[in-house]
Design an enzyme around this catalytic site. Structure first.
Site, PDB file in Angstrom:
ATOM      1  N   MET A  70       0.819  -1.171  -0.076  1.00  7.42           N
ATOM      2  CA  MET A  70      -0.041   0.055  -0.087  1.00  7.42           C
ATOM      3  C   MET A  70       0.870   1.264  -0.222  1.00  7.42           C
ATOM      4  O   MET A  70       2.136   1.317   0.259  1.00  7.42           O
ATOM      5  CB  MET A  70      -0.741   0.013   1.231  1.00  7.42           C
ATOM      6  CG  MET A  70      -1.823  -1.137   1.344  1.00  7.42           C
ATOM      7  SD  MET A  70      -2.551  -1.447   2.858  1.00  7.42           S
ATOM      8  CE  MET A  70      -3.722   0.140   2.959  1.00  7.42           C
ATOM      9  N   HIS A  71       0.317   2.262  -0.164  1.00  8.74           N
ATOM     10  CA  HIS A  71       0.902   3.766  -0.030  1.00  8.74           C
ATOM     11  C   HIS A  71       1.807   4.177  -0.862  1.00  8.74           C
ATOM     12  O   HIS A  71       2.162   5.388  -1.067  1.00  8.74           O
ATOM     13  CB  HIS A  71       0.984   4.043   1.217  1.00  8.74           C
ATOM     14  CG  HIS A  71       0.319   3.493   2.561  1.00  8.74           C
ATOM     15  ND1 HIS A  71      -0.976   3.664   2.705  1.00  8.74           N
ATOM     16  CD2 HIS A  71       0.532   2.368   3.381  1.00  8.74           C
ATOM     17  CE1 HIS A  71      -1.661   3.082   3.781  1.00  8.74           C
ATOM     18  NE2 HIS A  71      -0.709   2.393   4.369  1.00  8.74           N
TER      19      HIS A  71
ATOM     20  N   ASP B  61      -2.941  -4.609  -0.307  1.00  5.11           N
ATOM     21  CA  ASP B  61      -2.702  -6.070   0.014  1.00  5.11           C
ATOM     22  C   ASP B  61      -3.377  -6.439   1.400  1.00  5.11           C
ATOM     23  O   ASP B  61      -3.670  -7.808   1.452  1.00  5.11           O
ATOM     24  CB  ASP B  61      -1.064  -6.479   0.075  1.00  5.11           C
ATOM     25  CG  ASP B  61      -0.485  -5.363   0.991  1.00  5.11           C
ATOM     26  OD1 ASP B  61      -1.020  -4.388   1.699  1.00  5.11           O
ATOM     27  OD2 ASP B  61       0.874  -5.521   1.228  1.00  5.11           O
TER      28      ASP B  61
HETATM   29  O1  LIG Z   1       1.773   0.218   4.902  1.00  7.23           O
HETATM   30  C1  LIG Z   1       1.033  -0.756   4.938  1.00  7.23           C
HETATM   31  C2  LIG Z   1      -0.245  -0.791   5.646  1.00  7.23           C
HETATM   32  O2  LIG Z   1      -0.674   0.542   5.740  1.00  7.23           O
HETATM   33  C3  LIG Z   1       1.904  -2.215   4.588  1.00  7.23           C
HETATM   34  O3  LIG Z   1       1.159  -3.242   5.239  1.00  7.23           O
HETATM   35  C4  LIG Z   1       1.969  -2.579   3.269  1.00  7.23           C
HETATM   36  O4  LIG Z   1       0.999  -2.753   2.770  1.00  7.23           O
HETATM   37  C5  LIG Z   1       3.050  -3.427   2.846  1.00  7.23           C
HETATM   38  O5  LIG Z   1       2.636  -4.648   3.250  1.00  7.23           O
HETATM   39  P1  LIG Z   1       3.483  -6.071   2.994  1.00  7.23           P
HETATM   40  O6  LIG Z   1       4.595  -5.987   1.932  1.00  7.23           O
HETATM   41  O7  LIG Z   1       4.094  -6.373   4.495  1.00  7.23           O
HETATM   42  O8  LIG Z   1       2.348  -7.245   2.725  1.00  7.23           O
END
Ligand SMILES: O=C(CO)[C@@H](O)[C@H](O)COP(=O)(O)O
Ligand SMILES: Nc1ncnc2c1ncn2[C@@H]1O[C@H](COP(=O)(O)OP(=O)(O)O)[C@@H](O)[C@H]1O
EC number: 2.7.1.17
Length: 503
Positions: A82-83, A240
């Site tokens: 995300m983000h 995700d």
């Molecule tokens: O920043 C966040 C949720 O706000 C993280 O959960 C990212 O979405 C990365 O996810 P992974 O690579 O650890 O699955």
């Protein structure tokens, strides 16, 4: 020929592509790692081209090695870290490396946003403008790389860039849009008020789609590049964690998701748009239409373990290193680890806190350190669960997903630290399965996500809390909670020292 859908999970350490049949059978799975760049304290970047290459290699392997035929692959959807900020110019070329969710360089911009908008910002987005989110990153670029900002025509999130390269279409789904904190949760549209406040043209925001909406077929170029067919349809996909929750069947108030990927997440399904945790816990649109979720995020969960393995056991088998923790004891023979190695988000929104091992003793061996890392990560999840419990939530089941769910020992530690039953999935790749479910529903194979879940989601093991160990971990967590206030000042000074003396 068995028709299938692909769930492409673009994580932070790798991409994983899961092929699932109409009856929910995982018929093949391929993946590939890619690097993370951390050139300065707080920086975390990736080259978007690495995502495209790794996803393509995985798809090519599905076709050449696993013998899927291009015509068999009827739909694709996406789950994405995300983000992350990807900026494109007016030729849709990438302008700079992507700044990721764990990039915390934008503390000044976070403060500027709060100074200008204060609680109004939290009312609109249901979130605080933490460094990890997209808007502070965009403002960092605006202030520090104005020539890049001026040339930026479109902002995309990671999975949306990948889909753009496969289809040529620009889009973002609602779950990732909320994670930008430029989105008005109540109105369900880009927030004109926020965009105007920071002088950001609305045209930089891509068109919004639902996670199950069609987003175009594979284009001619990508079909030639990957071997896929131009008949294959793509669908919006989601963040995700939203996809992980879909793939793990988190559908009500008594189930909670525990995800150990690069980050760590404790996530709850939220039926109401109006719920607002004042930004202490994140609040997001779901990949399920008209649903929402909240979550607390540990920035370095699997990342802490991977860091330990890379630094102290580089050439050893990952599973063997994790399993060595069984040689230690509950509480790692009196050793604690705080996983703040890239700063923290919940419950301490602190970009400059850093990790620690506490209580190192001459008797400790490497397996005690491994155990302390596994336990410390789950203590930080316990902190998030405490926030939920303080608001009156009680959970009956934790569903465990992500790379960390490969370890039965780690799941037993979770059951004991949470004092809640932990259940694993047949295949720990919850986000990839969730993405495949979005394609399956988008194609019309199923009426909606709950109907698809009945066929697609299969559980594996159950880990029950062990009362003696629950009590020991309860006591250890009380000690663990003292680490943050005790180490805050020291570790801030160390980060400052590093910044001052960075060559
Ligand atoms: O920043 C966040 C949720 O706000 C993280 O959960 C990212 O979405 C990365 O996810 P992974 O690579 O650890 O699955
Ligand atoms: N055999 C294993 N046992 C426990 N944890 C593992 C194992 N292999 C990998 N991991 C953990 O899984 C994490 C990656 O999980 P994954 O869900 O693939 O992350 P992402 O989606 O962020 O790429 C790694 O950081 C690592 O710590």
């Amino acid at each position: 020929m068995t028709e299938c859908v692909l769930g492409v999970d673009l994580g932070t350490s790798s991409v994983k592509v899961t092929a699932v049949s109409r009856t929910g059978e995982i018929i093949a799975q391929e993946g590939m790692d890619f690097p993370l760049q951390q050139p300065q304290p707080g920086y975390a970047e990736q080259d978007p081209e690495d995502w495209v290459s790794a996803a393509t290699v995985s798809i090519v392997r599905l076709i050449l090695k696993d013998k899927l035929t291009p015509d068999q692959i009827v739909g694709i959807s996406y789950s994405g870290q995300m983000h992350g900020l990807v900026l494109l110019d007016d030729n849709n070329e990438v302008l700079r490396p992507a700044m990721l969710w764990n990039d915390t360089r934008s503390t000044q911009q976070r403060q500027e946003i709060m100074a200008k908008m204060g609680s109004r910002f939290v009312d609109i987005t249901h979130n605080k403008p933490l460094e990890g989110f997209t808007l502070p990153k965009l403002l960092w670029v605006k202030e520090n790389q104005p020539e890049i900002f001026q040339n930026a025509k479109t902002m995309l999130l990671p999975k949306d860039y990948l889909r753009f390269r496969m289809t040529g279409q620009l889009a973002i789904d609602y779950s990732d849009a909320t994670g930008t904190v430029m989105f008005d949760v109540d109105k369900q549209q880009w927030s004109k008020e926020i965009l105007d406040a920071f002088d950001i043209p609305e045209t930089i925001c891509p068109p919004l789609v639902r996670s199950i909406d069609e987003t175009g077929n594979i284009n001619e170029w990508y079909a030639e590049y990957s071997g896929l067919s131009t008949h294959t349809k793509t669908f919006g996909g989601g963040a995700d964690n939203a996809c992980g929750a879909v793939g793990a069947g988190i559908d009500g108030p008594t189930k909670v998701l525990s995800s150990i990927g690069t980050s760590g997440v404790i996530l709850k399904y939220e039926p109401e748009k109006e719920t607002n945790y004042d930004g202490v816990i994140q609040y997001e649109d779901h990949a399920i239409p008209n649903a929402y979720y909240s979550m607390g995020v540990t920035l370095a969960a699997g990342f802490s373990l991977s860091w330990f393995k890379k630094t102290f056991a580089e050439n050893e088998d990952f599973t063997a290193v994790v399993d060595s923790a069984a040689k230690s004891t509950v509480g790692a023979n009196g050793l604690l680890f705080a996983p703040y190695i890239v700063g923290e988000r919940a419950p301490y929104a602190d970009a400059d806190i850093r990790g620690s091992f506490i209580g190192i003793d001459g008797i400790h061996q490497r397996h005690d350190f491994v155990r302390a890392v596994l336990e410390g990560i789950i203590f930080s999840f316990r902190d998030i669960l405490d926030l939920y419990e303080a608001k009156g939530n009680q959970f009956e089941t934790v569903i465990s997903i992500g790379g960390g769910a490969k370890s039965p020992l780690w799941q037993q530690i979770q059951a004991n630290i949470f004092n809640v039953k932990v259940v694993s999935l047949q295949n720990e790749q919850g986000p990839g399965l969730g993405a495949a479910m979005l394609a399956a529903v988008g194609l019309g194979w199923y009426h909606d996500i709950p109907e698809c879940a009945k066929t697609f989601i299969q559980f594996k093991d159950v880990f029950l809390p062990e009362p003696d160990n629950v009590e020991k971990y309860r006591q250890l967590h009380q000690i663990y909670r003292k680490i943050y206030p005790s180490t805050k000042e020291i570790t801030h000074e160390l980060v400052d020292f590093r910044r001052d003396h960075q060559r």
